[in-house]
Design a protein around this motif. Structure first.
Motif, PDB file in Angstrom:
ATOM      1  N   MET A 108       0.838  -1.200   0.000  1.00 46.68           N
ATOM      2  CA  MET A 108       0.000   0.000   0.000  1.00 46.68           C
ATOM      3  C   MET A 108       0.869   1.243   0.000  1.00 46.68           C
ATOM      4  N   ALA A 109       1.898   1.244   0.862  1.00 46.38           N
ATOM      5  CA  ALA A 109       2.792   2.400   0.939  1.00 46.38           C
ATOM      6  C   ALA A 109       3.515   2.603  -0.383  1.00 46.38           C
ATOM      7  N   SER A 142       3.576   9.354   1.934  1.00 44.67           N
ATOM      8  CA  SER A 142       4.464   8.701   0.953  1.00 44.67           C
ATOM      9  C   SER A 142       5.684   8.084   1.622  1.00 44.67           C
ATOM     10  N   THR A 143       6.015   8.573   2.827  1.00 49.57           N
ATOM     11  CA  THR A 143       7.180   8.046   3.554  1.00 49.57           C
ATOM     12  C   THR A 143       6.783   6.976   4.562  1.00 49.57           C
ATOM     13  N   TYR A 144       5.583   6.419   4.416  1.00 48.49           N
ATOM     14  CA  TYR A 144       5.105   5.431   5.393  1.00 48.49           C
ATOM     15  C   TYR A 144       6.122   4.309   5.582  1.00 48.49           C
ATOM     16  N   LEU A 192      -2.277  16.528   2.786  1.00 43.92           N
ATOM     17  CA  LEU A 192      -1.970  16.720   4.200  1.00 43.92           C
ATOM     18  C   LEU A 192      -1.418  15.449   4.832  1.00 43.92           C
ATOM     19  N   ALA A 193      -1.643  14.316   4.177  1.00 50.80           N
ATOM     20  CA  ALA A 193      -1.083  13.057   4.682  1.00 50.80           C
ATOM     21  C   ALA A 193       0.438  13.143   4.716  1.00 50.80           C
ATOM     22  N   ASP A 194       1.006  13.698   3.638  1.00 52.25           N
ATOM     23  CA  ASP A 194       2.457  13.874   3.588  1.00 52.25           C
ATOM     24  C   ASP A 194       2.908  15.014   4.488  1.00 52.25           C
ATOM     25  N   GLU A 195       2.182  16.130   4.430  1.00 53.44           N
ATOM     26  CA  GLU A 195       2.602  17.323   5.151  1.00 53.44           C
ATOM     27  C   GLU A 195       2.655  17.103   6.657  1.00 53.44           C
ATOM     28  N   TYR A 196       1.688  16.332   7.174  1.00 55.42           N
ATOM     29  CA  TYR A 196       1.619  16.131   8.629  1.00 55.42           C
ATOM     30  C   TYR A 196       1.928  14.706   9.059  1.00 55.42           C
ATOM     31  N   SER A 223      -5.855  22.334   6.985  1.00 55.38           N
ATOM     32  CA  SER A 223      -4.450  22.280   7.360  1.00 55.38           C
ATOM     33  C   SER A 223      -4.210  22.944   8.716  1.00 55.38           C
ATOM     34  N   LEU A 224      -4.912  24.074   8.961  1.00 56.77           N
ATOM     35  CA  LEU A 224      -4.798  24.744  10.262  1.00 56.77           C
ATOM     36  C   LEU A 224      -5.326  23.849  11.383  1.00 56.77           C
ATOM     37  N   ALA A 225      -6.399  23.128  11.107  1.00 57.78           N
ATOM     38  CA  ALA A 225      -6.943  22.200  12.106  1.00 57.78           C
ATOM     39  C   ALA A 225      -5.941  21.092  12.391  1.00 57.78           C
ATOM     40  N   PHE A 226      -5.297  20.569  11.344  1.00 56.52           N
ATOM     41  CA  PHE A 226      -4.260  19.546  11.522  1.00 56.52           C
ATOM     42  C   PHE A 226      -3.104  20.118  12.339  1.00 56.52           C
TER      43      PHE A 226
END
Length: 418
Positions: A17-18, A46-48, A76-80, A212-215
């Motif tokens: 999956m990763a 992406s770095t999972y 946001l998966a990558d960003e956070y 993104s602010l909520a994250f």
């Protein structure tokens, strides 16, 4: 031996999956291992890597569009460094669908991936937002809620133990804007960790900037506390400065007070707060804002009371049209008012009225209650006189009743209106 084989398979599956994510081929739909009827959309960082643990956020869309929020916020998966999932089963008006879906997805992610069980969040929009809050209060594993476009039910059951962190996001023309402002004040009184983020818009999933602010607020990542990009900073502050320039002083002040809860934004927000408080019209603007929200709540309560009474009249052959036209004229008068907050409120009141009609129309149509369905469409026509949609809806209800003449009349009227 069997358990070991299963774990090896899950590890292999996770790595595949990763890899797919890294290659730009995200798996759009995942079937839960224990219940294949429960399915979800997924986005991994992406770095999972299996040797790290990742926060998880599970999205609940009111129309069971699991891929919509995941696709919208996948960057946001990558960003956070967060695993993002979206339910294909959770939807409005279906009781336990959200609770069952959350439990199934949570357990499936726990089996498949390396997750940080101390950082499990649930997010939802509209009815999904209310479901997210209910789930947080029922599941101690949930560390935070991102509530978009709607608040929570059963406020008397809320405590800092069952609602650990609450990020609300709402458009300034959303019918539930006032509700979320009230919720924020209530949570402050209870000393529950919360933030309220707004954006220019209506009842919709929020822009990626606000999510993104909520994250950022929810994760409180150390590496995010030192700097933000100039582009991101512009997206954050431009709407606040536009409000100040347009005279929405108290609204801008509220935004800055909330943004000050994010450490990296605190200095800038505090400066804006001081700037706005020095404006000579600040107190008058504050009073206008609060007065309008109170009047708005009175309007919405009145509309809901009338509408609920209408729903009880299942055998009625029509509506008291003049009564509903008077209600519609209230909204029109708000739109013409010199108060900028009243004009904004008119759009929220219109949204509340028309959206209520639309949601109940399709719900009642699906259950074959054509007589009351037609009445609901007639109410919508009082608010949307120039739109073809209400006439088309009346025609559909009339067809269900076998009233050919009324059906044809409204079809022609809908065509005439375009």
């Amino acid at each position: 031996m069997i358990r070991s084989s299963v774990l090896c398979f899950l590890l292999f599956f996770s790595q595949q999956m990763a890899a797919q994510q890294t290659e730009g081929k995200p798996l759009l739909r995942v079937k839960c291992i224990l219940d294949s009827a429960q399915q979800y959309s997924l986005s991994l960082p992406s770095t999972y890597h299996v040797n790290r643990q990742y926060p998880v956020i599970i999205f609940l869309d009111p129309a069971a569009r699991g891929d919509f929020p995941v696709g919208k916020y996948s960057s946001l998966a990558d960003e956070y460094g967060v695993i993002i999932a979206g339910s294909f089963n959770s939807r409005n008006f279906e009781g336990q669908s959200s609770v069952q879906s959350f439990a199934a997805i949570f357990n499936d992610l726990l089996q498949r991936f390396s997750i940080d069980t101390q950082m499990i969040w649930v997010a939802g929009f509209s009815g999904g937002s209310r479901a997210a809050s209910a789930i947080a209060m029922a599941y101690p594993q949930v560390a935070g809620v991102i509530a978009c476009g709607a608040g929570f039910d059963g406020a008397e059951n809320i405590s800092s133990e069952n609602l650990k962190a609450y990020a609300a996001i709402v458009g300034n023309e959303d019918m539930n804007f006032g509700e979320l402002v009230d919720n924020s004040n209530y949570l402050e009184q209870l000393k529950i960790n919360n933030i309220l983020l707004t954006f220019p818009g209506g009842h919709e999933w929020p822009p990626i900037t606000q999510m993104s602010l909520a994250f950022l607020w929810m994760t409180d990542k150390p590496d995010k506390l030192n700097t933000i990009s100039e582009e991101f900073g512009s997206l954050i502050w431009k709407p606040v400065n536009m409000k100040i320039d347009s005279g929405f002083l108290f609204s801008a002040w509220l935004d800055a007070k909330q943004l000050a809860k994010i450490p990296i934004l605190q200095a800038k927000a505090s400066s804006l707060i001081s700037q706005v408080e020095k404006e000579k019209n600040f107190i008058a603007d504050k009073n206008d804002f609060e007065k309008v929200l109170e009047q708005e709540q009175n309007y919405m309560n009145g509309f809901s009371l009338m509408f609920n009474q209408l729903l009880l009249q299942k055998d009625a052959t029509g509506i008291e049209r003049e009564v509903w036209l008077m209600k519609a004229r209230e909204v029109e008068q708000m739109r013409k008012d010199k108060s900028k907050y009243k004009k904004q409120s008119s759009r929220r009141c219109y949204d509340h009225s028309t959206r209520t009609c639309m949601e109940y129309f399709f719900q009642l149509l699906g259950s074959g209650e054509y007589r009351i369905t037609a009445s609901v469409a007639e109410v919508l026509l009082c608010f949307d006189v120039y739109s073809s949609i209400p006439n088309y809806m009346i025609a559909r209800a009339a067809a269900g009743l076998g009233n050919k003449k009324r059906c044809e009349k409204n079809i022609k009227e809908a065509i005439k209106k375009g």
